[in-house]
Design a protein around this motif. Structure first.
Motif, PDB file in Angstrom:
ATOM      1  N   ALA A  78     -31.571 -22.057  26.880  1.00 41.82           N
ATOM      2  CA  ALA A  78     -30.939 -23.374  26.820  1.00 41.82           C
ATOM      3  C   ALA A  78     -29.442 -23.272  26.601  1.00 41.82           C
ATOM      4  N   ARG A  79     -29.025 -22.273  25.824  1.00 43.95           N
ATOM      5  CA  ARG A  79     -27.620 -22.163  25.447  1.00 43.95           C
ATOM      6  C   ARG A  79     -26.829 -21.260  26.397  1.00 43.95           C
ATOM      7  N   GLU A 136     -36.498 -19.554  24.483  1.00 47.18           N
ATOM      8  CA  GLU A 136     -36.179 -20.928  24.862  1.00 47.18           C
ATOM      9  C   GLU A 136     -34.778 -21.308  24.400  1.00 47.18           C
ATOM     10  N   GLU A 137     -34.437 -20.941  23.180  1.00 47.57           N
ATOM     11  CA  GLU A 137     -33.109 -21.224  22.644  1.00 47.57           C
ATOM     12  C   GLU A 137     -32.019 -20.508  23.434  1.00 47.57           C
ATOM     13  N   ILE A 138     -32.252 -19.240  23.730  1.00 48.50           N
ATOM     14  CA  ILE A 138     -31.254 -18.458  24.480  1.00 48.50           C
ATOM     15  C   ILE A 138     -31.067 -19.039  25.869  1.00 48.50           C
ATOM     16  N   ARG A 186     -33.696 -16.602  14.695  1.00 45.83           N
ATOM     17  CA  ARG A 186     -33.017 -17.360  15.751  1.00 45.83           C
ATOM     18  C   ARG A 186     -31.515 -17.246  15.593  1.00 45.83           C
ATOM     19  N   ASP A 187     -31.019 -17.429  14.374  1.00 44.84           N
ATOM     20  CA  ASP A 187     -29.577 -17.317  14.131  1.00 44.84           C
ATOM     21  C   ASP A 187     -29.084 -15.901  14.397  1.00 44.84           C
ATOM     22  N   LEU A 190     -28.761 -15.366  18.237  1.00 43.37           N
ATOM     23  CA  LEU A 190     -27.632 -16.103  18.798  1.00 43.37           C
ATOM     24  C   LEU A 190     -26.301 -15.541  18.317  1.00 43.37           C
ATOM     25  N   TRP A 236     -39.906 -19.310  21.271  1.00 44.89           N
ATOM     26  CA  TRP A 236     -38.820 -20.165  20.782  1.00 44.89           C
ATOM     27  C   TRP A 236     -37.464 -19.473  20.921  1.00 44.89           C
ATOM     28  N   LEU A 237     -37.403 -18.188  20.586  1.00 46.97           N
ATOM     29  CA  LEU A 237     -36.145 -17.458  20.710  1.00 46.97           C
ATOM     30  C   LEU A 237     -35.668 -17.452  22.155  1.00 46.97           C
ATOM     31  N   GLN A 279     -35.947 -19.394  11.571  1.00 47.39           N
ATOM     32  CA  GLN A 279     -34.548 -19.786  11.741  1.00 47.39           C
ATOM     33  C   GLN A 279     -33.619 -18.593  11.546  1.00 47.39           C
TER      34      GLN A 279
END
Length: 497
Positions: free
Chosen positions: A211-212, A207-209, A156-157, A160, A204-205, A153
């Motif tokens: 998606a956002r 995927e998050e980027i 990830r934070d 972002l 995951w990183l 996390q």
């Protein structure tokens, strides 16, 4: 809301802020001083800047990879407001900004996460780090524990924050091989030392980027040529937009540095130009110079060609030959700060770019500018250089010449023919094949005396391709080809097109 260019249209300039534009002797450069050179970069044809790490590090000088505080911006560089200022000014000029992030290790010195809450096992780093053999890296016993949800996390934070709070256009992940393998080896090599939780973190990183902010980019410095790094997450890949290509730099740099023409291998050069690291030709970043290649026991390309005589004929000719290949091969081209000024000294964080060379190397600077404008198709005559297709149809080891066709959709204004000579010989009428007949305009010739007075005088502005099979092409023509030179040709679009 700003959107930068897509990968096929990018030309990246790798920058170390502390040594890029130094205004006060004895003090590092800052984001503010670097921003003063953005007009220069825009005129050069650069539309993406990759910043080496800007995190807070110990002391005033560093490459930036010894991150002490992962969320802090280096105060010597101008702090968070300085970075935001640089990004805003870059965007105003149509230039995207990427940032190197270091998730493969922390510190090792002044490490803010080390034994964070006081707990640790033996000499381990505590809750943020592996406590066993998995902690070992080439930079110290400081590999984060990618299996902990809290650590994942945290990264990830962090990613972002750079993209959303600072409005960066992308991230370049340092040494990803050491995130997915303890020893930085490729998948399947010593599986017992692999870090599946590290691989999962990378996926995951991304995927998050995606998606956002799906219009933003992530680049992997994996250096293993692993196509799974850029494959889609849904297909089992890591989901990166592109990755650095170690094969390209190794082959092309090797082909221009050595002195003996008979040792230059055009078949290897052909392989480097045609190679792909994934399903898309732009899945790779290509270059002949970077912070790694220009240090760590190596020098800049001109200095390696002729130590102590980097401004002489051979270094000028062969370093720009390499740049010509970078600008015309499929992939995303990148140069390192000062390369366009024929910088010779090996990269050091306290050795700034010599801006007096803008005058002394004005011709070489103009050569890079002309190359990049052709790459970006500014005159609507070289759309093929932005396309995915390439065919190296002439690789002559006897004459040390390669010829290749680049195209997007094909036809006049699109198809581009590139000749590259890796020989000291000058050839007035070198016969090669052409994909179409008619007049082919010489858009660029690196042997032009306007780039350097000691270069050859090439007054050939067009080539007539006549019917007759050659090199497997339906037409042929004779091209003037200077020593260690690149010639770029294309056909005019029909009037009104």
């Amino acid at each position: 809301a700003w959107r930068g260019p897509g990968l096929p249209g990018q030309i990246i300039y790798e920058m170390h802020v502390g040594s890029f534009h130094v205004k006060e002797p004895g003090k590092p450069g800052t984001f503010y001083s670097a921003a003063e050179k953005l007009d220069y970069l825009a005129h050069l044809g650069i539309n993406a800047v990759e910043l080496m790490p800007a995190n807070e590090f110990p002391g005033g000088y560093s490459w930036g990879y010894n991150v002490a505080h992962p969320f802090a911006v280096e105060s010597e560089d101008g702090g968070p407001q300085g970075l935001k200022h640089f990004i805003d000014e870059a965007h105003r000029r149509g230039i995207a900004v990427f940032l190197d992030v270091v998730y493969n290790h922390a510190g090792p010195s002044d490490n803010a996460l080390w034994q964070y809450d006081g707990w640790h096992e033996g000499d381990g780093g505590g809750i943020y780090f592996y406590q066993d053999w998995r902690a070992e890296t080439p930079w110290g016993h400081t590999r984060p524990d990618y299996g902990r949800g809290e650590v994942r996390q945290y990264f990830r934070d962090n990613a972002l924050t750079w993209l959303e709070e600072f409005h960066l256009d992308g991230l370049r992940f340092d040494a990803t091989a050491y995130i997915r393998h303890v020893d930085g080896l490729d998948t399947g090599v010593d599986p017992a030392r692999e870090l599946p939780e590290g691989w999962a973190l990378l996926r995951w990183l991304n995927e998050e980027i995606q998606a956002r902010q799906p219009w933003k980019f992530t680049i992997a410095e994996d250096l293993k040529g692993n196509a799974w790094m850029t494959r889609d997450i849904g297909a089992g890949g890591a989901g990166f937009s592109s990755q650095w290509d170690p094969q390209f730099v190794g082959i092309i740099r090797g082909a221009i540095v050595g002195m003996a023409d008979e040792h230059r291998d055009m078949i290897a050069v052909k392989t480097a130009i045609e190679a792909a690291l994934g399903d898309d030709p732009f899945d790779r970043i290509i270059f002949t110079e970077s912070h790694d290649e220009d240090a760590n026991g190596q020098a800049r390309v001109p200095e390696e060609i002729a130590p102590g005589d980097a401004e002489s004929w051979y270094p000028k000719k062969r370093s720009t030959l390499g740049a010509g290949i970078v600008a015309t091969a499929p992939g995303v081209p990148m140069i390192f700060q000062g390369q366009e000024l024929l910088e010779a000294r090996w990269f050091h964080e306290e050795d700034p770019v010599d801006w007096s060379r803008v005058e002394s190397q004005r011709g070489i600077l103009q050569m890079y500018t002309d190359l990049f404008k052709l790459r970006r198709n500014w005159q609507n005559t070289t759309a093929g250089l932005t396309g995915p297709h390439v065919q190296v149809y002439h690789a002559n080891n006897a004459d040390n010449v390669v010829v290749y066709h680049r195209w997007k959709d094909g036809g006049p204004g699109d198809s581009v023919v590139v000749l590259a000579s890796f020989s000291r010989e000058s050839r007035a009428d070198y016969t090669v094949g052409f994909p179409a007949g008619g007049l082919w305009q010489v858009r660029f010739n690196s042997d032009w005396q306007g780039y350097a007075p000691e270069f050859g005088q090439q007054d050939v502005f067009a080539v007539e391709a006549v019917e007759g099979e050659y090199d497997g092409m339906p037409h042929q023509g004779k091209v003037a080809l200077g020593p260690y030179s690149v010639v770029i040709l294309s056909q005019d679009r029909p009037a009104g097109d």
